[in-house]
Scaffold this motif. Structure first.
Motif, mmCIF file in Angstrom:
data_model
loop_
_atom_site.group_PDB
_atom_site.id
_atom_site.type_symbol
_atom_site.label_atom_id
_atom_site.label_comp_id
_atom_site.label_asym_id
_atom_site.label_seq_id
_atom_site.Cartn_x
_atom_site.Cartn_y
_atom_site.Cartn_z
ATOM 1 N N UNK A 81 0.843 -1.189 0.000
ATOM 2 C CA UNK A 81 0.000 0.000 0.000
ATOM 3 C C UNK A 81 0.876 1.236 0.000
ATOM 4 N N UNK A 82 0.385 2.294 -0.646
ATOM 5 C CA UNK A 82 1.187 3.514 -0.783
ATOM 6 C C UNK A 82 0.310 4.737 -0.614
ATOM 7 N N UNK A 83 0.776 5.675 0.215
ATOM 8 C CA UNK A 83 0.122 6.972 0.365
ATOM 9 C C UNK A 83 1.095 8.043 -0.105
ATOM 10 N N UNK A 84 0.810 8.699 -1.252
ATOM 11 C CA UNK A 84 1.717 9.734 -1.760
ATOM 12 C C UNK A 84 1.567 11.028 -0.975
ATOM 13 N N UNK A 85 2.385 12.010 -1.325
ATOM 14 C CA UNK A 85 2.365 13.295 -0.623
ATOM 15 C C UNK A 85 1.068 14.053 -0.824
ATOM 16 N N UNK A 86 0.593 14.146 -2.048
ATOM 17 C CA UNK A 86 -0.542 15.013 -2.371
ATOM 18 C C UNK A 86 -1.605 14.237 -3.145
ATOM 19 N N UNK A 87 -2.271 13.287 -2.499
ATOM 20 C CA UNK A 87 -3.321 12.548 -3.207
ATOM 21 C C UNK A 87 -4.511 13.451 -3.520
ATOM 22 N N UNK A 88 -5.214 13.133 -4.595
ATOM 23 C CA UNK A 88 -6.373 13.908 -5.026
ATOM 24 C C UNK A 88 -7.621 13.041 -4.963
ATOM 25 N N UNK A 89 -8.664 13.566 -4.355
ATOM 26 C CA UNK A 89 -9.926 12.841 -4.256
ATOM 27 C C UNK A 89 -10.869 13.293 -5.361
ATOM 28 N N UNK A 90 -11.685 12.389 -5.899
ATOM 29 C CA UNK A 90 -12.700 12.797 -6.881
ATOM 30 C C UNK A 90 -13.666 13.807 -6.266
ATOM 31 N N UNK A 153 -7.780 5.097 4.193
ATOM 32 C CA UNK A 153 -7.880 4.325 2.957
ATOM 33 C C UNK A 153 -6.695 3.369 2.811
ATOM 34 N N UNK A 154 -5.488 3.870 3.119
ATOM 35 C CA UNK A 154 -4.301 3.015 3.040
ATOM 36 C C UNK A 154 -4.381 1.867 4.044
ATOM 37 N N UNK A 155 -4.904 2.132 5.241
ATOM 38 C CA UNK A 155 -5.047 1.076 6.242
ATOM 39 C C UNK A 155 -6.070 0.039 5.795
ATOM 40 N N UNK A 156 -7.153 0.485 5.158
ATOM 41 C CA UNK A 156 -8.202 -0.442 4.715
ATOM 42 C C UNK A 156 -7.693 -1.414 3.660
ATOM 43 N N UNK A 157 -6.618 -1.060 2.991
ATOM 44 C CA UNK A 157 -6.055 -1.935 1.963
ATOM 45 C C UNK A 157 -5.459 -3.203 2.565
ATOM 46 N N UNK A 158 -5.107 -3.146 3.847
ATOM 47 C CA UNK A 158 -4.624 -4.324 4.593
ATOM 48 C C UNK A 158 -3.486 -5.050 3.880
ATOM 49 N N UNK A 159 -2.434 -4.312 3.581
ATOM 50 C CA UNK A 159 -1.284 -4.891 2.901
ATOM 51 C C UNK A 159 -0.170 -5.212 3.902
ATOM 52 N N UNK A 160 0.657 -6.214 3.618
ATOM 53 C CA UNK A 160 1.803 -6.490 4.482
ATOM 54 C C UNK A 160 2.800 -5.343 4.509
ATOM 55 N N UNK A 161 2.872 -4.564 3.406
ATOM 56 C CA UNK A 161 3.790 -3.431 3.312
ATOM 57 C C UNK A 161 2.967 -2.154 3.191
ATOM 58 N N UNK A 162 3.335 -1.163 3.967
ATOM 59 C CA UNK A 162 2.660 0.128 3.926
ATOM 60 C C UNK A 162 3.723 1.212 3.799
ATOM 61 N N UNK A 163 3.703 1.936 2.682
ATOM 62 C CA UNK A 163 4.675 2.991 2.412
ATOM 63 C C UNK A 163 3.941 4.328 2.379
ATOM 64 N N UNK A 164 4.464 5.293 3.130
ATOM 65 C CA UNK A 164 3.798 6.582 3.260
ATOM 66 C C UNK A 164 4.798 7.707 3.051
ATOM 67 N N UNK A 165 4.444 8.645 2.190
ATOM 68 C CA UNK A 165 5.318 9.770 1.874
ATOM 69 C C UNK A 165 4.841 10.996 2.642
ATOM 70 N N UNK A 166 5.601 11.359 3.669
ATOM 71 C CA UNK A 166 5.278 12.500 4.528
ATOM 72 C C UNK A 166 3.865 12.406 5.105
ATOM 73 N N UNK A 167 3.549 11.313 5.806
ATOM 74 C CA UNK A 167 2.178 11.117 6.297
ATOM 75 C C UNK A 167 1.762 12.089 7.390
ATOM 76 N N UNK A 168 2.716 12.759 8.050
ATOM 77 C CA UNK A 168 2.358 13.701 9.110
ATOM 78 C C UNK A 168 2.069 15.106 8.579
#
Length: 261
Positions: A81-90, A153-168
Motif C-alpha cells: 500500500x502507498x500513500x503519496x504526498x498530495x493525493x487527489x480525491x474525486x 484508505x491506506x489502512x483499509x487496503x490491509x497490505x503487508x507493506x505500507x509505504x507513506x510519503x510525509x504522512x504527518x
C-alpha cells in the motif's frame, strides 16, 4: 533482519535529471523504516520506485524474489500500500466511499462488498479517527482531516507493506504522534512500514530502522541508536547539533546548536 523488499543498484531519473545512481536498500521485514534527509534529496523518488510508480533506468526493485514490474497491478496492490504526498480525491466523494476504495485490490469487478470489506473499512476509519466524518464530502474537510482520511484508505487496503510519503503533513502535533504510535503498532503486529519523515526526532523515537539520504544517496542506515550522532546530522542536514537521550523514549534526540544559540 531479513528483507523481502529490496532495491538493487537502481538508477532513478526524471527525464534528463538523474536523482539517484546505483542506490541499494534492503527494507527489513517487520520493521518501521523512516527515511530522512533534506528537501529534494531523493526520499520521495525512492518510495515511488519501491511501489513501481517510477521505473529504474538501471537496476531492479525486487519483492519476494520477483522484480516488481512483473506483478499484475492487483496482486502488487494486495502486497504494497502507498500513500503519496498530495493525493487527489474525486469531486463530491464522501469519506466512507474514499476509504472503501482501499478494498479494491481484494475484490473482483462484479463482486459485492463482503463483511470483511465492511469490517476493514470500519476498523481503518476508527484507527485514523475519522469515523465521525464518514458521511462528509472529502472536499469540505480541513487539510489535517483529509490526511487522516487518506491514511484510513491506506489502512483499509490491509497490505503487508505500507509505504507513506510525509504522512504527518497537515496534521497537528497531537495527530502526528497518534499516527506515529499507530504505525509503530502496525509494525509490532507484523506489518512492514516505510515512511518519509521530516522530523528527525520523531523518526528516532518511533522507527527501529533509519535511512538517512542526501543528494540521492543513502548516507547511513541502521538503528537510530547506532547511527545518529552529531557527525551524521552535519553530513546529512548541514546542521551543527548535539545528541542527547530523549527524556521519554531514551532514543537519540537532536538538539541544534546554530551560531548565536
Amino acid at each position: 533482519m531479513s528483507a523481502r523488499l529490496t532495491a538493487r543498484e537502481i538508477t532513478l531519473r526524471y527525464g534528463d535529471r538523474v536523482v539517484s545512481t546505483r542506490l541499494s536498500l534492503d527494507v527489513p521485514d517487520g520493521s518501521f523504516t523512516a527515511v530522512v534527509g533534506p528537501n529534494a534529496c531523493g526520499k520521495s523518488t525512492l518510495l515511488r520506485a519501491l511501489v513501481r510508480l517510477l521505473r529504474p533506468t538501471e537496476g531492479q526493485v525486487v519483492l519476494d524474489g520477483r522484480e516488481v514490474g512483473s506483478y499484475p497491478s492487483k496482486e502488487l496492490a494486495r502486497q504494497v500500500g502507498f500513500l503519496p504526498q498530495d493525493p487527489l480525491a474525486p469531486d463530491d466523494i464522501k469519506v466512507r466511499q474514499l476509504v472503501s476504495r482501499g478494498r479494491f485490490p481484494h475484490r473482483t469487478l462484479l463482486s459485492p462488498r463482503s463483511e470483511r470489506d465492511e469490517s476493514a473499512v470500519r476498523e481503518a476509519m476508527a484507527a485514523a479517527e475519522v469515523t465521525e466524518l464518514a458521511d462528509r464530502p472529502v472536499q469540505e474537510l480541513s487539510g489535517g482531516q483529509r490526511q487522516r482520511v487518506w491514511i484510513a484508505m491506506a489502512l483499509a487496503q490491509e497490505t503487508p507493506y505500507l509505504l507513506l510519503d510525509e504522512p504527518t503533513s497537515f496534521l497537528d502535533i497531537t495527530h502526528q504522534y497518534q499516527l506515529l504510535h499507530l504505525l509503530a503498532r502496525l509494525r509490532d503486529q507484523g506489518r512492514t512500514v516505510v515512511a518519509v519523515l521530516h522530523d528527525i526526532n520523531q523518526a528516532c523515537r518511533f522507527a527501529d530502522h533509519l535511512v538517512a539520504m542526501r543528494d540521492g544517496k543513502v548516507v547511513a542506515e541502521g538503528s537510530p541508536g547506532d547511527i545518529v550522532d552529531a557527525a551524521l546530522i552535519k553530513d546529512v542536514f548541514d546542521l551543527p547539533s548535539v545528541i542527547v537521550p530523549d527524556p521519554v523514549a531514551g532514543t537519540p534526540m537532536v538538539v541544534p546548536t546554530l551560531q548565536g544559540d
